[in-house]
Design a protein around this motif. Structure first.
Motif, mmCIF file in Angstrom:
data_model
loop_
_atom_site.group_PDB
_atom_site.id
_atom_site.type_symbol
_atom_site.label_atom_id
_atom_site.label_comp_id
_atom_site.label_asym_id
_atom_site.label_seq_id
_atom_site.Cartn_x
_atom_site.Cartn_y
_atom_site.Cartn_z
ATOM 1 N N ILE A 1 0.904 -1.107 0.075
ATOM 2 C CA ILE A 1 0.018 0.065 -0.030
ATOM 3 C C ILE A 1 0.801 1.439 0.089
ATOM 4 O O ILE A 1 0.512 2.296 -0.887
ATOM 5 C CB ILE A 1 -0.946 -0.019 1.196
ATOM 6 N N VAL A 2 1.986 1.507 0.935
ATOM 7 C CA VAL A 2 2.708 2.512 0.924
ATOM 8 C C VAL A 2 3.639 2.726 -0.319
ATOM 9 O O VAL A 2 4.156 3.993 -0.705
ATOM 10 C CB VAL A 2 3.482 2.473 2.320
ATOM 11 N N ARG A 3 3.746 1.536 -1.109
ATOM 12 C CA ARG A 3 4.459 1.894 -2.273
ATOM 13 C C ARG A 3 3.627 2.161 -3.497
ATOM 14 O O ARG A 3 4.080 2.854 -4.544
ATOM 15 C CB ARG A 3 5.265 0.511 -2.806
ATOM 16 N N ASP A 4 2.507 2.241 -3.125
ATOM 17 C CA ASP A 4 1.347 2.511 -4.364
ATOM 18 C C ASP A 4 0.702 3.952 -3.995
ATOM 19 O O ASP A 4 -0.134 3.869 -2.861
ATOM 20 C CB ASP A 4 0.440 1.472 -4.585
ATOM 21 N N ALA A 5 0.987 4.967 -4.450
ATOM 22 C CA ALA A 5 0.713 6.274 -4.136
ATOM 23 C C ALA A 5 -0.968 6.374 -4.107
ATOM 24 O O ALA A 5 -1.588 6.552 -3.390
ATOM 25 C CB ALA A 5 1.134 7.497 -5.210
ATOM 26 N N ALA A 6 -1.698 5.579 -5.155
ATOM 27 C CA ALA A 6 -3.160 5.625 -5.486
ATOM 28 C C ALA A 6 -3.707 4.923 -3.880
ATOM 29 O O ALA A 6 -4.772 5.434 -3.665
ATOM 30 C CB ALA A 6 -3.448 5.002 -6.482
ATOM 31 N N LYS A 7 -3.177 3.901 -3.690
ATOM 32 C CA LYS A 7 -3.610 3.226 -2.588
ATOM 33 C C LYS A 7 -3.519 3.865 -1.233
ATOM 34 O O LYS A 7 -4.266 3.916 -0.431
ATOM 35 C CB LYS A 7 -3.131 1.690 -2.452
ATOM 36 N N ALA A 8 -2.285 4.568 -1.293
ATOM 37 C CA ALA A 8 -1.929 5.356 -0.075
ATOM 38 C C ALA A 8 -2.861 6.391 0.343
ATOM 39 O O ALA A 8 -3.413 6.783 1.364
ATOM 40 C CB ALA A 8 -0.399 5.564 -0.262
ATOM 41 N N ARG A 9 -3.080 7.101 -0.941
ATOM 42 C CA ARG A 9 -3.912 8.296 -0.799
ATOM 43 C C ARG A 9 -5.341 7.940 -0.429
ATOM 44 O O ARG A 9 -6.123 8.295 0.237
ATOM 45 C CB ARG A 9 -3.905 8.797 -1.959
ATOM 46 N N ALA A 10 -5.821 6.672 -1.063
ATOM 47 C CA ALA A 10 -7.313 6.120 -0.953
ATOM 48 C C ALA A 10 -7.217 5.748 0.741
ATOM 49 O O ALA A 10 -8.317 6.069 1.348
ATOM 50 C CB ALA A 10 -7.690 4.898 -1.652
ATOM 51 N N LEU A 11 -6.353 5.353 1.223
ATOM 52 C CA LEU A 11 -6.235 4.776 2.691
ATOM 53 C C LEU A 11 -6.420 6.097 3.595
ATOM 54 O O LEU A 11 -7.315 6.184 4.413
ATOM 55 C CB LEU A 11 -5.194 3.987 2.768
ATOM 56 N N LEU A 12 -5.623 7.076 3.259
ATOM 57 C CA LEU A 12 -5.421 8.376 4.159
ATOM 58 C C LEU A 12 -6.736 9.047 3.902
ATOM 59 O O LEU A 12 -7.133 9.888 4.681
ATOM 60 C CB LEU A 12 -4.313 9.107 3.708
ATOM 61 N N SER A 13 -7.613 8.786 2.985
ATOM 62 C CA SER A 13 -8.663 9.818 2.703
ATOM 63 C C SER A 13 -9.905 9.527 3.659
ATOM 64 O O SER A 13 -10.812 10.155 3.577
ATOM 65 C CB SER A 13 -9.135 9.587 1.232
ATOM 66 N N VAL A 14 -9.600 8.132 4.058
ATOM 67 C CA VAL A 14 -10.762 7.764 5.110
ATOM 68 C C VAL A 14 -10.194 8.429 6.325
ATOM 69 O O VAL A 14 -9.317 8.041 7.075
ATOM 70 C CB VAL A 14 -10.768 6.397 5.540
ATOM 71 N N PRO A 15 -11.058 9.178 7.274
ATOM 72 C CA PRO A 15 -10.900 9.773 8.311
ATOM 73 C C PRO A 15 -10.815 8.953 9.519
ATOM 74 O O PRO A 15 -9.623 9.273 10.331
ATOM 75 C CB PRO A 15 -11.954 10.784 8.697
ATOM 76 N N ALA A 16 -11.322 7.873 9.554
ATOM 77 C CA ALA A 16 -11.197 6.960 10.592
ATOM 78 C C ALA A 16 -9.893 6.285 10.615
ATOM 79 O O ALA A 16 -9.369 6.077 11.901
ATOM 80 C CB ALA A 16 -12.258 5.910 10.523
ATOM 81 N N ILE A 17 -9.356 5.945 9.537
ATOM 82 C CA ILE A 17 -7.754 5.476 9.359
ATOM 83 C C ILE A 17 -6.814 6.344 9.820
ATOM 84 O O ILE A 17 -5.910 6.121 10.607
ATOM 85 C CB ILE A 17 -7.709 4.974 8.104
ATOM 86 N N ALA A 18 -7.059 7.687 9.372
ATOM 87 C CA ALA A 18 -6.193 8.684 9.807
ATOM 88 C C ALA A 18 -6.153 9.056 11.169
ATOM 89 O O ALA A 18 -4.907 9.082 11.768
ATOM 90 C CB ALA A 18 -6.536 9.952 9.117
ATOM 91 N N ASP A 19 -7.338 8.912 11.870
ATOM 92 C CA ASP A 19 -7.356 9.173 13.385
ATOM 93 C C ASP A 19 -6.773 8.042 14.170
ATOM 94 O O ASP A 19 -5.900 8.310 15.169
ATOM 95 C CB ASP A 19 -8.808 9.293 13.886
#
Length: 337
Positions: free
Chosen positions: A204-222
């Motif tokens: 996930i961290v090597r794939d920019a699109a996947k990383a952005r999709a993950l970080l766009s979810v507020p619950a995961i960022a929290d």
């Protein structure tokens, strides 16, 4: 031939005949006892019976036998079969005055042991891909694969043994984990958890699109614990995104996030993470009691042996062992009186 020699030969011949008759009586009695035990205990095959003491016919005349050893393979014990049951019966009062007329017995004391073999458990429980081994003296580790939503997932669980009323053993299943290889692990039950494995987190961290999709979810960022300001910068800038997710610490943080409710609320995220949506639906639909039942090692002595008790249940390298004890046990006609 001198008279003394003739008498000596006669005594020897008589002794041999009596000994042969006694041994024939023993063999007959052992065979009859085995068939009687098979019928009384509803066994699939007759057990091995060995009657000790000599002469046997004298014991029969006194209607009392000192000791009998019995070995029974494959005794049905609820959901599983006991691989071996060995017992020694002592101080046995016979019912009948000849080997052919013995129709029952009252066992003064019975001591023995039983084995529930690890080698047989997978076959017995209908889960041939699961293997069992000793975890410690009171617990068993189950480890193998089970089918879920068309995929074979690795399953691991601990089964803690406990006595059940003196005639059985029950198990308490804990630490159950279902593993999607190189993707994630799912822990069912209260506080269910879905956590990424390191290979999946690193992908996930090597794939920019996947990383952005993950970080766009507020619950995961929290849950990752990254300030929202840094998240916003990473979503707008490739350089800031690489800076944020490129550290080993971020991978570790990502692996620690429980994704169960996150992906339930954001199902589109599953494919981004490399998970089959159908698989997650099947995993979350699993119920811990049902899974535990599939792996449980519980067993009870058959009802026909209702006067026998289990003692000293322990886990050893080859399986679960327990001692058998009993006193005043009737068999055959003695049970009916």
């Amino acid at each position: 031939m001198p008279l003394t020699a003739k008498l000596l030969v006669g005594v020897v011949v008589c002794a041999l005949v009596l000994t042969l008759a006694d041994r024939c009586a023993v063999l007959y009695a052992e065979r009859e006892a085995a068939e009687r035990l098979r019928a009384d205990l509803d066994l699939a095959a007759a057990p091995e019976v060995e009657i000790h003491g000599f002469p046997f016919l004298t014991q029969v005349a006194q209607q009392r036998v000192d000791r009998v050893d019995v070995t029974v393979p494959d005794v049905a014990a609820d959901r599983v079969s006991l691989a071996r049951v060995h017992a020694t019966a002592e101080d046995i009062e016979l019912s009948g005055d000849s080997p052919a007329a013995i129709d029952g017995a009252l066992v003064g004391a019975l001591r023995g042991d039983v084995l529930l073999s690890f080698d047989d458990l997978g076959r017995e429980l209908g889960a041939s891909q699961v293997r069992y081994r000793k975890l410690d003296d009171t617990a068993v580790r189950a480890d193998g694969t089970v089918p879920v939503a068309g995929q074979m997932l690795r399953v691991r669980a601990d089964a803690r043994l406990q006595r059940d009323g003196g005639r059985g053993v029950s198990t308490r299943i804990s630490n159950m984990l279902l593993d999607v290889p190189e993707v994630a692990s799912y822990r069912p039950g209260p506080g269910a958890g879905l956590r990424l494995h390191r290979p999946a987190a690193e992908r996930i961290v090597r794939d920019a699109a996947k990383a952005r999709a993950l970080l766009s979810v507020p619950a995961i960022a929290d849950r990752i614990g990254v300030p929202q300001r840094r998240i916003d910068q990473a979503l707008r800038s490739d350089a800031r995104l690489t800076e944020l997710v490129g550290s080993p610490r971020f991978v570790q943080l990502l692996m620690g996030v429980n994704l169960v409710d996150v992906v339930r609320d954001h199902p589109w995220l599953l494919e981004k993470l490399g998970l089959d949506p159908k698989l997650l639906t099947a995993l979350t639909a699993l119920r811990l009691p049902e899974l535990s039942e599939r792996l449980a090692l519980s067993f009870h002595l058959p009802e026909q042996a209702r006067d026998v008790r289990l003692r000293d249940v322990a886990v050893r390298a080859d399986g679960i062992h327990a001692r058998l004890t009993g006193n005043g046990l009737p068999f055959g006609a003695a049970r009916e009186r």
